[in-house]
Design a protein around this motif. Structure first.
Motif, PDB file in Angstrom:
ATOM      1  N   GLY A  62      -3.202   8.541  -3.005  1.00 33.29           N
ATOM      2  CA  GLY A  62      -4.170   7.490  -2.703  1.00 33.29           C
ATOM      3  C   GLY A  62      -3.523   6.122  -2.584  1.00 33.29           C
ATOM      4  O   GLY A  62      -3.847   5.344  -1.683  1.00 33.29           O
ATOM      5  N   GLN A  63      -2.591   5.823  -3.477  1.00 30.16           N
ATOM      6  CA  GLN A  63      -1.927   4.525  -3.426  1.00 30.16           C
ATOM      7  C   GLN A  63      -1.040   4.396  -2.190  1.00 30.16           C
ATOM      8  O   GLN A  63      -0.944   3.327  -1.599  1.00 30.16           O
ATOM      9  CB  GLN A  63      -1.095   4.301  -4.697  1.00 30.16           C
ATOM     10  CG  GLN A  63      -1.916   3.910  -5.895  1.00 30.16           C
ATOM     11  CD  GLN A  63      -2.537   5.093  -6.608  1.00 30.16           C
ATOM     12  OE1 GLN A  63      -2.356   6.230  -6.219  1.00 30.16           O
ATOM     13  NE2 GLN A  63      -3.281   4.818  -7.664  1.00 30.16           N
ATOM     14  N   ILE A  64      -0.410   5.481  -1.788  1.00 32.12           N
ATOM     15  CA  ILE A  64       0.447   5.434  -0.601  1.00 32.12           C
ATOM     16  C   ILE A  64      -0.405   5.212   0.643  1.00 32.12           C
ATOM     17  O   ILE A  64      -0.076   4.388   1.502  1.00 32.12           O
ATOM     18  CB  ILE A  64       1.285   6.723  -0.503  1.00 32.12           C
ATOM     19  CG1 ILE A  64       2.275   6.772  -1.672  1.00 32.12           C
ATOM     20  CG2 ILE A  64       2.019   6.800   0.821  1.00 32.12           C
ATOM     21  CD1 ILE A  64       2.970   8.086  -1.839  1.00 32.12           C
ATOM     22  N   PHE A  65      -1.529   5.926   0.754  1.00 30.73           N
ATOM     23  CA  PHE A  65      -2.429   5.714   1.878  1.00 30.73           C
ATOM     24  C   PHE A  65      -2.991   4.294   1.871  1.00 30.73           C
ATOM     25  O   PHE A  65      -3.180   3.686   2.923  1.00 30.73           O
ATOM     26  CB  PHE A  65      -3.575   6.723   1.868  1.00 30.73           C
ATOM     27  CG  PHE A  65      -3.206   8.063   2.423  1.00 30.73           C
ATOM     28  CD1 PHE A  65      -2.662   8.182   3.692  1.00 30.73           C
ATOM     29  CD2 PHE A  65      -3.411   9.204   1.682  1.00 30.73           C
ATOM     30  CE1 PHE A  65      -2.326   9.419   4.203  1.00 30.73           C
ATOM     31  CE2 PHE A  65      -3.073  10.446   2.186  1.00 30.73           C
ATOM     32  CZ  PHE A  65      -2.526  10.564   3.452  1.00 30.73           C
ATOM     33  N   ALA A  66      -3.272   3.771   0.691  1.00 30.74           N
ATOM     34  CA  ALA A  66      -3.796   2.401   0.586  1.00 30.74           C
ATOM     35  C   ALA A  66      -2.779   1.387   1.090  1.00 30.74           C
ATOM     36  O   ALA A  66      -3.143   0.423   1.764  1.00 30.74           O
ATOM     37  CB  ALA A  66      -4.188   2.098  -0.858  1.00 30.74           C
ATOM     38  N   LEU A  67      -1.507   1.584   0.772  1.00 34.13           N
ATOM     39  CA  LEU A  67      -0.469   0.681   1.279  1.00 34.13           C
ATOM     40  C   LEU A  67      -0.408   0.696   2.801  1.00 34.13           C
ATOM     41  O   LEU A  67      -0.319  -0.357   3.446  1.00 34.13           O
ATOM     42  CB  LEU A  67       0.891   1.057   0.698  1.00 34.13           C
ATOM     43  CG  LEU A  67       1.184   0.512  -0.686  1.00 34.13           C
ATOM     44  CD1 LEU A  67       2.479   1.103  -1.217  1.00 34.13           C
ATOM     45  CD2 LEU A  67       1.282  -0.989  -0.643  1.00 34.13           C
ATOM     46  N   PHE A  68      -0.459   1.880   3.393  1.00 33.74           N
ATOM     47  CA  PHE A  68      -0.458   1.966   4.850  1.00 33.74           C
ATOM     48  C   PHE A  68      -1.701   1.313   5.444  1.00 33.74           C
ATOM     49  O   PHE A  68      -1.629   0.630   6.475  1.00 33.74           O
ATOM     50  CB  PHE A  68      -0.350   3.421   5.311  1.00 33.74           C
ATOM     51  CG  PHE A  68       1.024   3.983   5.182  1.00 33.74           C
ATOM     52  CD1 PHE A  68       2.092   3.410   5.854  1.00 33.74           C
ATOM     53  CD2 PHE A  68       1.265   5.092   4.386  1.00 33.74           C
ATOM     54  CE1 PHE A  68       3.373   3.927   5.736  1.00 33.74           C
ATOM     55  CE2 PHE A  68       2.530   5.615   4.263  1.00 33.74           C
ATOM     56  CZ  PHE A  68       3.599   5.035   4.940  1.00 33.74           C
ATOM     57  N   ALA A  69      -2.847   1.495   4.806  1.00 31.88           N
ATOM     58  CA  ALA A  69      -4.083   0.897   5.306  1.00 31.88           C
ATOM     59  C   ALA A  69      -4.038  -0.621   5.220  1.00 31.88           C
ATOM     60  O   ALA A  69      -4.537  -1.317   6.116  1.00 31.88           O
ATOM     61  CB  ALA A  69      -5.281   1.438   4.520  1.00 31.88           C
ATOM     62  N   ILE A  70      -3.440  -1.163   4.175  1.00 29.12           N
ATOM     63  CA  ILE A  70      -3.322  -2.621   4.040  1.00 29.12           C
ATOM     64  C   ILE A  70      -2.422  -3.180   5.139  1.00 29.12           C
ATOM     65  O   ILE A  70      -2.735  -4.208   5.748  1.00 29.12           O
ATOM     66  CB  ILE A  70      -2.795  -2.989   2.640  1.00 29.12           C
ATOM     67  CG1 ILE A  70      -3.868  -2.716   1.586  1.00 29.12           C
ATOM     68  CG2 ILE A  70      -2.371  -4.442   2.578  1.00 29.12           C
ATOM     69  CD1 ILE A  70      -3.366  -2.798   0.164  1.00 29.12           C
ATOM     70  N   VAL A  71      -1.319  -2.497   5.424  1.00 26.03           N
ATOM     71  CA  VAL A  71      -0.420  -2.955   6.488  1.00 26.03           C
ATOM     72  C   VAL A  71      -1.124  -2.902   7.841  1.00 26.03           C
ATOM     73  O   VAL A  71      -1.041  -3.847   8.641  1.00 26.03           O
ATOM     74  CB  VAL A  71       0.874  -2.106   6.492  1.00 26.03           C
ATOM     75  CG1 VAL A  71       1.698  -2.365   7.734  1.00 26.03           C
ATOM     76  CG2 VAL A  71       1.683  -2.389   5.243  1.00 26.03           C
ATOM     77  N   LEU A  72      -1.827  -1.824   8.113  1.00 23.10           N
ATOM     78  CA  LEU A  72      -2.549  -1.712   9.381  1.00 23.10           C
ATOM     79  C   LEU A  72      -3.668  -2.738   9.487  1.00 23.10           C
ATOM     80  O   LEU A  72      -3.913  -3.287  10.562  1.00 23.10           O
ATOM     81  CB  LEU A  72      -3.107  -0.297   9.548  1.00 23.10           C
ATOM     82  CG  LEU A  72      -2.075   0.784   9.804  1.00 23.10           C
ATOM     83  CD1 LEU A  72      -2.722   2.158   9.835  1.00 23.10           C
ATOM     84  CD2 LEU A  72      -1.338   0.522  11.095  1.00 23.10           C
ATOM     85  N   ALA A  73      -4.351  -3.026   8.385  1.00 23.55           N
ATOM     86  CA  ALA A  73      -5.410  -4.033   8.414  1.00 23.55           C
ATOM     87  C   ALA A  73      -4.850  -5.423   8.684  1.00 23.55           C
ATOM     88  O   ALA A  73      -5.446  -6.203   9.437  1.00 23.55           O
ATOM     89  CB  ALA A  73      -6.171  -4.019   7.085  1.00 23.55           C
ATOM     90  N   ALA A  74      -3.710  -5.735   8.107  1.00 24.47           N
ATOM     91  CA  ALA A  74      -3.091  -7.040   8.358  1.00 24.47           C
ATOM     92  C   ALA A  74      -2.678  -7.175   9.822  1.00 24.47           C
ATOM     93  O   ALA A  74      -2.872  -8.227  10.439  1.00 24.47           O
ATOM     94  CB  ALA A  74      -1.890  -7.228   7.446  1.00 24.47           C
ATOM     95  N   ALA A  75      -2.135  -6.104  10.387  1.00 24.63           N
ATOM     96  CA  ALA A  75      -1.762  -6.143  11.802  1.00 24.63           C
ATOM     97  C   ALA A  75      -2.984  -6.279  12.692  1.00 24.63           C
ATOM     98  O   ALA A  75      -2.975  -7.025  13.680  1.00 24.63           O
ATOM     99  CB  ALA A  75      -0.979  -4.890  12.167  1.00 24.63           C
ATOM    100  N   ALA A  76      -4.059  -5.597  12.354  1.00 23.88           N
ATOM    101  CA  ALA A  76      -5.286  -5.668  13.154  1.00 23.88           C
ATOM    102  C   ALA A  76      -5.896  -7.064  13.109  1.00 23.88           C
ATOM    103  O   ALA A  76      -6.389  -7.566  14.126  1.00 23.88           O
ATOM    104  CB  ALA A  76      -6.288  -4.636  12.659  1.00 23.88           C
ATOM    105  N   VAL A  77      -5.853  -7.699  11.961  1.00 27.97           N
ATOM    106  CA  VAL A  77      -6.392  -9.060  11.853  1.00 27.97           C
ATOM    107  C   VAL A  77      -5.546 -10.041  12.650  1.00 27.97           C
ATOM    108  O   VAL A  77      -6.081 -10.923  13.330  1.00 27.97           O
ATOM    109  CB  VAL A  77      -6.490  -9.483  10.368  1.00 27.97           C
ATOM    110  CG1 VAL A  77      -6.735 -10.965  10.232  1.00 27.97           C
ATOM    111  CG2 VAL A  77      -7.604  -8.710   9.691  1.00 27.97           C
TER     112      VAL A  77
END
Length: 101
Positions: free
Chosen positions: A59-74
């Motif tokens: 879960g934490q690894i997926f969360a890290l990837f999701a945070i990186v993707l969210a920052a790029a999307a913003v």
């Protein structure tokens, strides 16, 4: 004791607030904020499920990837909004009819 249900209820509330912000669509910045809230609700679910997975910490690894993707999307979303503002002098999605060169 805080259980998994508490995490899921908070995440569902955050997701509903983000969905309302997207559907109300007052301006493009609020739409981006709503999308960001929905992504954060998903990240909260990843971390909550990862808390109960003591072996893999998936879960934490997926969360890290999701945070990186969210920052790029913003970053991309803000660049698009700035270019649309330069062209139309408005960020209201209802006022922008055509997106051609």
């Amino acid at each position: 004791m805080i259980t998994l249900t508490h995490f899921l209820v908070v995440s569902a509330c955050i997701f509903c607030i983000g969905l309302y912000a997207v559907l109300a669509k007052k301006n493009a910045i609020m739409i981006l904020v709503g999308i960001e809230l929905m992504i954060n609700a998903a990240i909260l679910n990843f971390v909550a499920f990862g808390k109960y997975d003591k072996i893999n910490y998936g879960g934490q690894i997926f969360a890290l990837f999701a945070i990186v993707l969210a920052a790029a999307a913003v970053a991309i979303g803000l660049a698009i909004i700035l270019n649309v503002y330069r062209q139309y002098r408005s960020i209201n999605p209802d006022q922008i009819r055509e997106l051609k060169d």
